[in-house]
Scaffold this motif. Structure first.
Motif, short mmCIF file in Angstrom:
data_model
loop_
_atom_site.label_atom_id
_atom_site.label_comp_id
_atom_site.label_asym_id
_atom_site.label_seq_id
_atom_site.Cartn_x
_atom_site.Cartn_y
_atom_site.Cartn_z
N ALA A 1 -76.03 26.88 39.28
CA ALA A 1 -76.99 27.94 39.61
C ALA A 1 -76.82 28.39 41.06
CB ALA A 1 -78.41 27.46 39.36
N GLU A 2 -76.57 27.44 41.95
CA GLU A 2 -76.37 27.79 43.35
C GLU A 2 -75.05 28.53 43.54
OE1 GLU A 2 -76.59 25.59 47.71
OE2 GLU A 2 -77.11 24.48 45.89
N LEU A 3 -74.04 28.18 42.74
CA LEU A 3 -72.77 28.89 42.80
C LEU A 3 -72.94 30.34 42.35
CD1 LEU A 3 -69.71 29.12 43.15
CD2 LEU A 3 -69.44 28.12 40.86
N ALA A 4 -73.70 30.55 41.27
CA ALA A 4 -73.95 31.91 40.81
C ALA A 4 -74.63 32.73 41.91
CB ALA A 4 -74.81 31.89 39.55
N PHE A 5 -75.59 32.12 42.59
CA PHE A 5 -76.26 32.80 43.71
C PHE A 5 -75.25 33.15 44.80
CE2 PHE A 5 -78.26 32.78 47.84
CZ PHE A 5 -79.43 33.51 47.66
N ALA A 6 -74.40 32.19 45.17
CA ALA A 6 -73.48 32.38 46.29
C ALA A 6 -72.44 33.46 45.99
CB ALA A 6 -72.79 31.06 46.63
N ALA B 1 -63.63 20.80 45.95
CA ALA B 1 -62.92 19.61 45.48
C ALA B 1 -63.02 19.50 43.96
CB ALA B 1 -63.49 18.36 46.14
N ASN B 2 -62.03 18.85 43.38
CA ASN B 2 -62.00 18.70 41.92
C ASN B 2 -63.23 17.96 41.40
OD1 ASN B 2 -59.53 20.00 41.84
ND2 ASN B 2 -58.35 18.09 41.87
N ASP B 3 -63.64 16.89 42.09
CA ASP B 3 -64.77 16.11 41.59
C ASP B 3 -66.12 16.76 41.89
OD1 ASP B 3 -64.97 15.63 44.29
OD2 ASP B 3 -64.93 13.44 44.14
N GLU B 4 -66.10 17.93 42.52
CA GLU B 4 -67.33 18.71 42.71
C GLU B 4 -67.51 19.76 41.61
OE1 GLU B 4 -67.78 18.91 47.54
OE2 GLU B 4 -66.29 20.22 46.61
N GLY B 5 -66.48 19.96 40.79
CA GLY B 5 -66.59 20.93 39.70
C GLY B 5 -65.88 22.24 39.94
N ILE B 6 -64.92 22.28 40.86
CA ILE B 6 -64.23 23.53 41.16
C ILE B 6 -63.45 24.06 39.96
CG2 ILE B 6 -62.20 22.34 42.09
CD1 ILE B 6 -63.68 25.71 43.28
N ARG B 7 -63.05 23.18 39.05
CA ARG B 7 -62.25 23.64 37.90
C ARG B 7 -63.02 24.62 37.01
NH1 ARG B 7 -60.77 18.05 38.01
NH2 ARG B 7 -58.55 17.72 38.38
N SER B 8 -64.35 24.55 37.03
CA SER B 8 -65.14 25.46 36.20
C SER B 8 -65.72 26.63 36.99
CB SER B 8 -66.29 24.69 35.52
OG SER B 8 -67.15 24.12 36.49
N ALA B 9 -65.34 26.76 38.27
CA ALA B 9 -65.89 27.83 39.10
C ALA B 9 -65.43 29.20 38.65
CB ALA B 9 -65.51 27.60 40.56
N ASP B 10 -64.30 29.27 37.93
CA ASP B 10 -63.80 30.58 37.51
C ASP B 10 -64.79 31.30 36.60
OD1 ASP B 10 -63.45 28.73 35.49
OD2 ASP B 10 -61.42 29.39 34.95
N ARG B 11 -65.60 30.54 35.86
CA ARG B 11 -66.58 31.18 34.97
C ARG B 11 -67.67 31.90 35.76
NH1 ARG B 11 -67.57 26.12 31.05
NH2 ARG B 11 -66.54 25.04 32.75
N ALA B 12 -68.15 31.27 36.81
CA ALA B 12 -69.15 31.93 37.66
C ALA B 12 -68.54 33.12 38.39
CB ALA B 12 -69.73 30.93 38.66
N LEU B 13 -67.31 32.96 38.85
CA LEU B 13 -66.65 34.03 39.58
C LEU B 13 -66.39 35.24 38.68
CD1 LEU B 13 -65.53 34.82 42.31
CD2 LEU B 13 -63.39 33.66 41.72
N VAL C 1 -68.65 38.40 38.65
CA VAL C 1 -68.63 39.43 39.70
C VAL C 1 -67.22 39.92 40.01
CG1 VAL C 1 -70.73 38.52 40.78
CG2 VAL C 1 -68.49 37.70 41.57
N ALA C 2 -66.21 39.30 39.40
CA ALA C 2 -64.83 39.63 39.75
C ALA C 2 -63.95 39.72 38.51
CB ALA C 2 -64.26 38.59 40.72
N GLU C 3 -62.85 40.44 38.65
CA GLU C 3 -61.87 40.59 37.59
C GLU C 3 -60.59 39.86 37.97
OE1 GLU C 3 -61.53 44.79 37.65
OE2 GLU C 3 -63.36 45.15 36.47
N ASN C 4 -59.76 39.61 36.95
CA ASN C 4 -58.45 38.98 37.17
C ASN C 4 -58.57 37.67 37.95
OD1 ASN C 4 -57.19 41.29 35.97
ND2 ASN C 4 -57.32 42.35 37.94
N VAL C 5 -59.52 36.84 37.53
CA VAL C 5 -59.74 35.56 38.22
C VAL C 5 -58.59 34.62 37.92
CG1 VAL C 5 -61.26 33.56 38.40
CG2 VAL C 5 -62.23 35.86 38.14
N THR C 6 -58.06 34.01 38.96
CA THR C 6 -56.93 33.11 38.80
C THR C 6 -56.99 32.01 39.84
OG1 THR C 6 -54.51 33.02 38.64
CG2 THR C 6 -55.43 34.40 40.37
N THR C 7 -56.23 30.95 39.63
CA THR C 7 -56.13 29.87 40.61
C THR C 7 -55.05 30.21 41.62
OG1 THR C 7 -56.84 28.19 39.01
CG2 THR C 7 -55.63 27.42 40.94
#
Length: 372
Positions: free
Chosen positions: A112-117, A136-148, A151-157
């Motif tokens: 929820a805080e990521l969606a806000f940010a 960091a991986n153990d913070e959940g960065i692997r699923s951050a693309d869904r929140a991104l 608001v954004a297109e062509n999301v990639t690592t």
């Protein structure tokens, strides 16, 4: 976009708008883990060579300054913003007005805080500009693309390394700036939820935001402390709620002692915003340290003792160090923490006496009388 200078507020709080530079850093700015630095270094490697770095860029929530320096060295006009002290030169509930070509968001603690940010970053990023999230991986960065992707297109690592990851996309045309209130969380507490006949008038609707301490309700520790406050036979003239979150302790203090001056302090600008909505008449402000001599009759706190995943008692130690001298003769500090924390040992150098007042599951309410 601009910075906010340090403000000394007399008897109350030291407020630092700038977390980097000379002098003593705020407690918030000093509690950094390896994840902050490793993630920032990876983001610097991924973003500093991009063409956008020649323009205005927004760095969100970076407690290290590593990414901002790297982008600045490439010629970018860097604007550092965060909602908490230590996270940017500007600390506010929403980024200042302005348009940037690139935004980089340090992964927050919850979805929820990521969606806000990312929405806050998108509100200041031009259509087609880059929005990146790193963590960091153990913070959940692997699923951050869904929140991104909201608001954004062509999301990639963009880059992976050091147990961290950077993901990015192009800010979509459809995004609209709704401001922080779009993410407000409204909830209700009944009169019975407050656990005391003296606090039945506190039943009603309240408001908070993602990531503000206390969630949408009263946690067990806060309930225990509120019940202790309701049982006091004293009438303090001046009360401070340290680390106020959405304001339950400040709200209770206003109800119990309507003639008292009640103040609330938090490092989170959204907590200050929440207290303004939830506890009318309370003086809420940003700050991470208690200042002044013989100011308060009572300091109440449900203080943090973790920095992300790591246990960290430095905020409590600073509260004890500063708070003891801020108490008037006969005043006390009352706080709730987990029972395993060695409060008597931590308080011994500052207070005359530490005694337990109540236990609630894993929580214990302590009274500290002082100073020495």
């Amino acid at each position: 976009m601009g910075g906010a200078p340090e403000r000394a507020d007399g008897c109350g709080a030291r407020v630092r708008g700038r977390s980097a530079g000379s002098g003593r850093l705020s407690v918030t700015a000093r509690t950094r883990g390896w994840r902050d630095r490793a993630a920032a270094e990876l983001a610097a490697a991924a973003l500093a060579t991009r063409e956008e770095t020649v323009g205005d860029v927004l760095v969100v929530g970076d407690r290290t300054g590593v990414l901002a320096r790297a982008l600045g060295d490439r010629g970018a006009a860097v604007h550092r913003w965060g909602r908490r002290l230590g996270e940017g030169e500007v600390v506010s509930a929403w980024p200042p007005d302005g348009t940037v070509v690139l935004s980089a968001v340090r992964l927050p603690r919850s979805r929820a805080e990521l969606a806000f940010a990312v929405h806050a970053a998108a509100a200041r990023t031009r259509p087609g500009g880059t929005i990146a999230v790193y963590g960091a991986n153990d913070e959940g960065i692997r699923s951050a693309d869904r929140a991104l992707a909201a608001v954004a297109e062509n999301v990639t690592t963009l880059r992976v390394g050091g147990h961290c990851r950077v993901v990015a996309g192009r800010r979509s045309e459809a995004h609209a700036d709704g401001g922080p209130d779009v993410f407000a969380i409204d909830f209700e507490l009944s009169a019975d939820d407050w656990g005391s006949q003296r606090l039945r008038g506190c039943g009603g609707r309240y408001r908070t935001w993602p990531g503000v301490f206390g969630g949408a309700g009263l946690d067990a520790g806060t309930r225990a402390l509120v019940r202790v406050m309701a049982g006091f036979d004293r009438s303090p003239e001046r009360v401070l709620d340290f680390g106020c979150g959405w304001g339950p302790l400040a709200r209770a203090a206003r109800a119990l002692w309507p003639d008292a001056r009640v103040e609330a302090l938090d490092v989170d600008a959204l907590a200050v915003r929440a207290v303004a909505a939830n506890a009318p008449g309370v003086e809420a402000r940003l700050g991470d340290r208690v200042e002044g001599a013989a100011c308060y009759d009572l300091i109440v706190a449900n203080p943090p003792y973790h920095d992300g995943k790591e246990e960290d008692t430095r905020v409590i130690e600073a509260l004890f160090s500063d708070g003891a001298g801020a108490l008037r003769e006969g005043g006390c500090m009352v706080l709730v923490v987990q029972r395993r924390l060695p409060v008597p040992r931590l308080a011994a150098a500052r207070f005359r006496r530490a005694r337990p007042l109540a236990d609630e599951g894993i929580y214990r309410v302590w009274e500290l009388v002082g100073p020495l």
